[in-house]
Design a protein around this motif. Structure first.
Motif, short mmCIF file in Angstrom:
data_model
loop_
_atom_site.label_atom_id
_atom_site.label_comp_id
_atom_site.label_asym_id
_atom_site.label_seq_id
_atom_site.Cartn_x
_atom_site.Cartn_y
_atom_site.Cartn_z
N ASP A 179 7.79 100.98 29.73
CA ASP A 179 6.85 101.64 28.82
C ASP A 179 7.48 102.80 28.07
N SER A 238 10.17 102.11 24.15
CA SER A 238 9.78 102.16 22.74
C SER A 238 9.79 103.58 22.20
N TRP A 285 13.21 104.33 20.99
CA TRP A 285 13.49 103.72 19.67
C TRP A 285 12.98 104.65 18.57
N GLU A 286 11.81 105.29 18.80
CA GLU A 286 11.27 106.20 17.78
C GLU A 286 12.12 107.46 17.63
N GLN A 320 19.09 102.99 19.71
CA GLN A 320 19.03 101.53 19.65
C GLN A 320 19.78 100.97 20.85
N THR A 332 11.85 94.87 31.20
CA THR A 332 12.84 95.74 30.57
C THR A 332 13.84 94.94 29.74
N LYS A 392 12.34 93.57 26.48
CA LYS A 392 12.17 94.59 25.44
C LYS A 392 13.51 94.95 24.80
N THR A 448 14.55 91.84 22.62
CA THR A 448 13.70 91.74 21.44
C THR A 448 14.04 92.80 20.41
N ARG A 449 14.28 94.01 20.90
CA ARG A 449 14.66 95.09 19.98
C ARG A 449 16.02 94.80 19.36
#
Length: 340
Positions: free
Chosen positions: A241, A244, A247-248, A252, A271, A274, A277-278
């Protein structure tokens, strides 16, 4: 001349009261059940404990309070509020005890953050770097929790006589209050939010700070390295959780991070998915190779051992490689497919 007879202690035929160890019989009986090693250890532990407690009592007795510690609590609170020195409670346990008031923390927060709120400053150029550093240091304090920040934001919102706006947007409470206070863009998030352990309050706090900004944070090199370290900690602990939010912050995933999640951290599915996918959505070129031999070797070993994560990872990597347009390595992909 006839001599007067006397009894000599230690004689074989002496009376019991005349024996040399008569007064030590109780101690001898008590220690007779112990081995010599146990008796020595017990004696050493007793003497060490006695010396340690004696030193503690002597230190407590000898230490005199400083003049600052001798001040009345009211005077010390006033000094703390006017100086806005967040490190003052760290001076001694005595001072920390006197400065543990929640009301005092509210007053200190208002004074420190007031200089970095655009609602209180006419021009952003009036905000100095020292003010930003002090505000960041304050938000990184132990008392500055998510619940404390919420209560302070609402109180400050009402104090600035924005009650009309507050009544119209009461359902958005904290978010509305913080946005109306207009914190400066260079006010960085607390460092503790980027570190382990990643609790639910930390995730919610950092997510709120990120969502309340119009522009992403511009992190300096120190914060960037700190965020990278926190990202690796989140991956190793399976804190999906929290990913993300990194990432903000401008981070990366790379192949090293993906290997850590799969090989070193047990391939937590949430994990790893995610991260993959990223990485699949990153523009080319990037530092993620979905045909990485180390990843496929781990997946093959897991499949051979009957671990269902092996086939799952193979399928995920294969689909991501195709989706990301890795057309320059068709031969390697064919080799992987044939091995599967």
């Amino acid at each position: 001349m006839e001599m007067t007879p006397i009894r000599i202690r230690g004689k074989r035929n002496g009376l019991k009261a005349e024996k040399w160890n008569y007064g030590k019989q109780r101690k001898a009986v008590r220690n007779s059940s112990r081995t010599p090693t146990e008796q020595s250890s017990a004696s050493h532990a007793t003497s060490s404990s006695t010396r340690s407690s004696s030193r503690r009592r002597r230190k407590q007795h000898d230490r005199a309070l400083s003049r600052l510690e001798q001040l009345p609590t009211e005077v010390l609170n006033t000094i703390f509020e006017l100086s806005a020195n967040v490190d003052l409670p760290l001076a001694s346990p005595q001072i920390a005890l006197q400065l543990g008031s929640r009301h005092l923390y509210h007053q200190l927060t208002t004074k420190v953050l007031h200089s970095v709120l655009r609602s209180s400053v006419l021009r952003s150029s009036d905000i100095m770097s020292t003010d930003l550093s002090a505000a960041t240091r304050l938000m990184n304090s132990k008392f500055f929790t998510w619940s404390f920040f919420q209560s302070w934001s609402l109180e400050e919102f009402r104090r600035l006589e924005l009650q009309g706006v507050w009544e119209e947007k009461e359902n958005r409470h904290t978010n509305c209050a913080w946005c109306m206070l207009q914190p400066h863009d260079d006010l960085l998030p607390p460092r503790k939010l980027l570190r382990s352990p990643f609790t639910a309050d930390k995730v919610e706090f950092l997510a709120f700070l990120l969502s309340s900004r119009l522009e992403p944070y511009q992190l300096d090199p120190f914060y960037t390295e700190l965020a990278k370290e926190g990202l690796h900690q989140a991956v190793s602990q399976g804190a999906g959780d929290h990913l993300s939010l990194f990432w903000e912050l401008g981070l990366q995933p790379d192949i090293e991070l993906l290997r850590q999640a799969v090989i070193d951290s047990g391939c937590d599915k949430s994990t790893v998915r995610k991260l993959v996918t990223r990485a699949a959505g990153l523009p080319e070129p990037n530092d993620v190779d979905f045909l990485d031999p180390a990843l496929w070797s781990w997946a093959e070993k897991a499949r051979t051992a009957g671990d269902e994560r092996g086939p799952w990872l193979m399928e995920l990597l294969r689909d991501s490689a195709r989706a990301s347009g890795c057309r320059g390595r068709e031969s390697e992909q064919a080799n992987v497919d044939s091995a599967v």
